[in-house]
Design a protein around this motif. Structure first.
Motif, PDB file in Angstrom:
ATOM      1  N   THR A  92       0.839  -1.192   0.000  1.00 18.93           N
ATOM      2  CA  THR A  92       0.000   0.000   0.000  1.00 18.93           C
ATOM      3  C   THR A  92       0.875   1.244   0.000  1.00 18.93           C
ATOM      4  OG1 THR A  92      -0.141  -0.157   2.407  1.00 18.93           O
ATOM      5  CG2 THR A  92      -1.934  -1.135   1.140  1.00 18.93           C
ATOM      6  N   CYS A  93       0.262   2.406  -0.263  1.00 19.49           N
ATOM      7  CA  CYS A  93       1.039   3.627  -0.430  1.00 19.49           C
ATOM      8  C   CYS A  93       1.766   4.033   0.850  1.00 19.49           C
ATOM      9  CB  CYS A  93       0.139   4.763  -0.922  1.00 19.49           C
ATOM     10  SG  CYS A  93      -1.300   5.057   0.116  1.00 19.49           S
ATOM     11  N   SER A 149       1.255  -2.252   4.636  1.00 23.63           N
ATOM     12  CA  SER A 149       0.417  -3.422   4.358  1.00 23.63           C
ATOM     13  C   SER A 149       0.806  -4.034   3.019  1.00 23.63           C
ATOM     14  CB  SER A 149      -1.072  -3.045   4.332  1.00 23.63           C
ATOM     15  OG  SER A 149      -1.471  -2.495   5.566  1.00 23.63           O
ATOM     16  N   ILE A 163      -0.676  -6.442  -0.110  1.00 22.62           N
ATOM     17  CA  ILE A 163      -1.876  -6.965  -0.763  1.00 22.62           C
ATOM     18  C   ILE A 163      -1.466  -8.208  -1.537  1.00 22.62           C
ATOM     19  CG2 ILE A 163      -3.686  -6.495  -2.439  1.00 22.62           C
ATOM     20  CD1 ILE A 163      -3.496  -3.577  -1.719  1.00 22.62           C
ATOM     21  N   VAL A 171      -5.303  -8.629   2.670  1.00 23.13           N
ATOM     22  CA  VAL A 171      -4.467  -7.483   3.045  1.00 23.13           C
ATOM     23  C   VAL A 171      -3.814  -7.812   4.384  1.00 23.13           C
ATOM     24  CG1 VAL A 171      -4.401  -5.023   3.519  1.00 23.13           C
ATOM     25  CG2 VAL A 171      -6.026  -5.916   1.841  1.00 23.13           C
ATOM     26  N   LEU A 226      -2.587  -1.502  -8.401  1.00 29.24           N
ATOM     27  CA  LEU A 226      -2.939  -0.620  -7.286  1.00 29.24           C
ATOM     28  C   LEU A 226      -2.733   0.820  -7.699  1.00 29.24           C
ATOM     29  CD1 LEU A 226      -3.837  -0.819  -4.288  1.00 29.24           C
ATOM     30  CD2 LEU A 226      -1.433  -0.637  -3.673  1.00 29.24           C
ATOM     31  N   GLY A 261      -3.626   4.534  -3.379  1.00 29.58           N
ATOM     32  CA  GLY A 261      -3.965   3.378  -2.559  1.00 29.58           C
ATOM     33  C   GLY A 261      -5.436   3.197  -2.298  1.00 29.58           C
ATOM     34  N   LEU A 293     -10.678  -0.007  -1.961  1.00 31.74           N
ATOM     35  CA  LEU A 293     -10.070  -0.556  -0.752  1.00 31.74           C
ATOM     36  C   LEU A 293     -10.536   0.183   0.497  1.00 31.74           C
ATOM     37  CD1 LEU A 293      -6.418  -1.115  -1.998  1.00 31.74           C
ATOM     38  CD2 LEU A 293      -8.274  -2.765  -1.843  1.00 31.74           C
TER      39      LEU A 293
END
Length: 918
Positions: free
Chosen positions: A23-24, A28, A30, A39, A63, A67, A84
């Motif tokens: 994730t940004c 986390s 994915i 996640v 993605l 995010g 998300l």
């Protein structure tokens, strides 16, 4: 609303295939798991599976830079646009072909997919609502073989595409005058990955044979100029410019932006040119090792490469300095990802179902999870509902935390498939049976195998059961038709129960008595009395082979699943059948690829293979060779609800009708293996063979449910299936479930009663409305001094509701002492009256115990840590005080020796206090 169980989480499997994404925020990962997405929150140590699924296994995930959005593309080319944030599907799309990779531009306005030998650029969905979220902008041709990878420049002006034809293509996202497309060669194998440098058109390309080419561009991204339009677009643009010139004078900068540069500038700036400045090799020692995955962090110039042997390298570019090299497994690394800060690296190995997150600077694992290599066969809940233990065909026994979703211990002592797992009544011991001829007991305090039970003659155990006291262990044999009984205390074989004339399919102890029920393929269920010389107490005659047996939680009823798709209920005291359920039409099995009959006729040979009573004993769950799990009401003998565990058509036995398009003159298309010969050129030309090298052959596992268990808290149930361990739970936040509601109960009247300090009336109205926030507001408004009076004045009907609310609050709230006070006063005030309904209240009490036990474990660890620190500080201060009195002036060497002595003193202090630890 009582049976509104929804999909909650997927355990037992952490990675299947596809690309990993951070994730940004970088906290986390994915990970695609079959046709779902999980996640993994590395900061809060939790895993969460999104409540959505594709029709086939997910092949790639794209993605967005912020995010918020993700595009999931399955093997068939169907895509889901997923939010998300709200965890829901926003749009569905089909790319009309198999997509290999997908990537968003850094500005988030466009994304590119590689499909076949072309690359397609789409307009990404914006923040406004659109009629069509995916609009095709351009299609790029160039490679003549399949495209493999994509990467964008930082300014989103260009992107690069790698191909299996050993070429790398640079395309312009706009119609640039000096760069339309550019082809780069120099490799001798298929391109695995290609990456742009930061704020530059310089790029790196990596091929499967372990070669890295460094390409330098003579043009800066800012020097790219738009191509002047031609035809009717040029006439329209010229007319607009003339109209603007009549109104006001136009500056030179704006004409340059329009795409009309002066002839001098065109002569000065020519076409973009690339030159190869270096070529490096990973396989310098001569050992041929295929490069399978790579990732590049532009800010730190860190290159991570994964290989088919399970080794990964860390290099610094462009100098190609080796930083680190490590072997994480003996299987190929399928996917590599780096988080935004460049500290964590994620690796996915589909051969082992393994997901690793490695912190390369400290050389430590942030996450190391691995699912069962083969399908899971059995599961069991711990008595407090905090843990789930699973056993698989790979011989592994794994224990999962239901709160975090992570596996925290794996036992590998079994040398063959595990057939049964169970907890003892204390929850500290796991007992497992296996086809290797052993029954093992594992300790959850010291994480070791402390007992191994064997039979006089080698036999294969098909099931295992432990009595309520935890002293007697029994296991059924598959080949000798006998039941073996051991003592947990001594590990000795107590007796061998003979009498069955077929393999033992299930064992279950009566929760209230030491009576063992055994189901067999000889169409009987026998009841054995453990206290009366292990004699057969009763024999229940069935109409078909018995496949599963289970007792009701109060021990007053017995349920048996038979081969003719029936579930029969028996009174174990009088050996009388009390009812039966015909489940043939409720199974709804699917048709296999090689079946020549429809699903309707295929269901005639299927049956339930696993049963489980609910926590209150009023309902029963049944599953078998089907994607459905059926929930029946025992007394009414009707189907209450049917849960669909999977909609994944990548599994076998999912089709409903016969597809004539898959039938050819040479037979079924399923017999023709399309994947043979793809891996390392190895082809197995025997159609229909399911054994052999599974990694190089196309093999569709059949969907089935192997085990079902209700949580002791009654809030959730779990099922082991072909896809993994699926958990279904009651989502109380999304449900409105009124209780004895009438028109006089409103939120306004509840708050008015609280202002008038009529706490009992406010609590009763809040729980009749059954809104969680209102109930929390009403309970927390009561002063601690008046809790005892208010709890005593509550009617008995509402006590169970309040206890259930308190149990759920222990998992999320920090007001621990306040809710503990409520729990204590309620149990003290109504304890005697609630004893008459002990069976119905048992799930609520176990739900309370689960929340309290988790808090106890957390506080105990914190207290132990503080205790050790205080002991260390006291030991060090005492040692220094003794030194100061004896020797006022210490040398440096003496000071070091005193520190060592203090450590030995600390060790003695800790050893001496071991007996007082909890």
């Amino acid at each position: 609303m009582k049976f509104a169980y929804r999909f909650s989480n997927l355990l037992g499997t952490v990675y299947r295939r596809g690309n990993l994404n951070f994730t940004c925020d970088g906290n986390s990962v994915i990970s695609p798991v079959g046709n779902r997405v999980t996640v993994f929150d590395l900061k809060n140590n939790r895993s969460d599976t999104l409540p959505l699924a594709t029709k086939y296994n997910i092949k790639c995930v794209g993605l967005s830079p912020d995010g918020r959005l993700a595009i999931l593309v399955d093997e068939g080319g169907a895509a889901l646009l997923v939010s998300l944030v709200c965890r829901s599907v926003l749009h569905q799309f089909h790319f009309k072909g198999s997509v290999h990779s997908i990537s968003f531009s850094p500005d988030g306005r466009k994304f590119v997919v590689t499909k076949g030998n072309i690359a397609q650029m789409y307009h990404a969905p914006g923040k406004k609502r659109e009629f069509n979220a995916f609009v095709l902008d351009k299609t790029y041709f160039g490679p003549y073989d399949e495209t493999t990878c994509i990467d964008w420049t930082d300014d989103s002006k260009c992107f690069v595409v790698g191909s299996k034809d050993m070429s790398t293509w640079v395309f312009g996202a706009e119609r640039w005058d000096n760069l339309i497309y550019y082809s780069l060669g120099g490799h001798k194998d298929a391109i695995v990955s290609c990456f742009f440098e930061s704020n530059s058109l310089d790029l790196y390309s990596l091929s499967q044979d372990g070669a890295l080419c460094v390409w330098q561009c003579d043009t800066h991204p800012e020097d790219l100029r738009l191509k002047a339009p031609t035809g009717w677009k040029a006439d329209l643009l010229q007319r607009e410019e003339e109209e603007e010139e009549e109104e006001e004078e136009e500056s030179e900068r704006e004409t340059t932006i329009r795409g009309k540069a002066t002839p001098a500038e065109q002569e000065k700036k020519g076409k973009v040119k690339y030159s190869r400045v270096a070529k490096h090799f990973f396989n310098e020692e001569g050992d041929f090792n295929n490069l399978t995955a790579a990732a590049f962090h532009k800010k730190t110039h860190l290159l991570v490469t994964g290989f088919a042997s399970g080794i990964f390298h860390l290099h610094e570019l462009p100098e190609f300095n080796l930083i680190h090299s490590l072997s994480i497994s003996d299987q190929r690394v399928n996917s590599v990802a780096i988080n935004s800060s460049g500290d964590w690296i994620a690796f996915g190995c589909s051969g082992l179902g393994q997901l690793l997150v490695w912190e390369w600077q400290s050389e430590s694992y942030v996450l190391k999870q691995q699912g069962h290599f083969n399908s899971m066969v059995s599961l069991a809940y711990s008595p407090d509902g905090q843990y789930i233990v699973t056993g698989g065909d790979d011989g592994k026994v794994k224990v999962w935390n239901t709160l975090s979703g992570f596996c925290f211990i794996t036992f590998t002592e079994h040398s063959s498939g595990v057939t049964g797992v169970t907890f003892t009544a204390t929850g500290h011991v796991i007992v497992t049976s296996s086809m290797d001829g052993t029954v093992r007991a594992f300790d959850l305090h010291r994480y070791r195998n402390f007992r191994t039970f064997t039979s006089p003659r080698p036999t294969q155990f098909s099931c295992v059961a432990v009595d309520s006291s935890g002293e007697i262990v029994s296991a059924g044999a598959q080949d000798s038709f006998e039941i073996f009984v051991w003592s947990m205390q001594t590990g000795r074989l107590l007796d061998v129960l003979s009498g069955h004339e077929g393999p033992i399919s299930g064992l279950c102890f009566n929760p209230m008595k030491s009576i063992l029920a055994s189901a067999s393929w000889d169409k009987t269920v026998r009841l054995w009395d453990m206290f009366d010389s292990w004699r057969t107490k009763e024999t229940l005659a069935l109409t078909s082979d018995a496949l599963a047996v289970t007792y009701r939680p109060d021990g007053a009823e017995l349920a048996v699943a038979t081969l003719n798709s029936q579930i029969t209920f028996w009174d174990p005291e009088n050996a009388v059948q009390t009812g039966s359920i015909e489940g043939r039409h409720d199974l709804k099995t699917g048709r296999k690829e090689l079946d020549k009959i429809t699903a309707k006729h295929s269901a005639k040979g299927k049956a339930f293979t696993t049963l489980c009573y609910s926590a209150d004993g009023q309902n029963i769950l049944a599953g078998g060779m089907s994607k459905f799990v059926c929930l029946y009401h025992v007394r009414e003998q009707i189907l209450v609800k049917r849960f669909e565990l999977s909609c994944n058509f990548s599994l076998d036995a999912m089709e409903e009708f016969l597809n004539r398009r898959k039938m050819t003159e040479f037979g079924n298309l399923a017999l023709i293996d399309q994947d043979a010969g793809e891996e390392d050129g190895v082809a197995i030309p025997l159609p229909g063979v399911k054994k052999g090298d599974m990694s190089s052959r196309h093999f569709k596992p059949e969907v089935r449910v192997t085990s079902l268990r209700f949580s002791p808290t009654g809030r959730c149930w779990a099922a082991t299936s072909t896809e993994g361990l699926l958990v279904f739970s009651l989502d109380a936040q999304m449900l409105f479930d009124p209780f004895e509601l009438d028109t006089s109960v409103t939120p306004g009247r509840i708050r008015e009663a609280l202002r008038q300090k009529e706490f009992t009336r406010a609590i009763l109205m809040a729980f009749r409305l059954n809104e969680r926030k209102l109930a929390q507001e009403a309970l927390e408004a009561v002063p601690p001094g008046e809790i005892e009076v208010v709890s005593a004045s509550l009617p008995e009907l509402y006590v169970e509701k309040v206890l259930e609310f308190l149990a759920s609050s222990f998992e999320v709230s920090r007001h621990l002492e306040f809710y503990l006070l409520w729990t204590q006063k309620l149990l003290m005030s109504h304890g005697q009256r609630l004893k008459s309904r002990a069976g119905q209240l048992l799930p609520v009490v176990q739900f309370l115990q689960k929340g309290l036990q988790r808090h106890l474990d957390d506080v105990a660890k914190l207290c132990d840590w503080n205790r050790y620190n205080i002991q260390y500080a006291l030991a060090v201060s005492k040692q220094r005080g003794m030194k100061r009195t004896l020797e006022p002036l210490e040398t440096e060497a003496d000071a070091e020796a005193s520190d060592e002595d203090s450590l030995h003193l600390l060790g003695r202090a800790e050893d001496g206090d071991d007996g007082g630890l909890l």
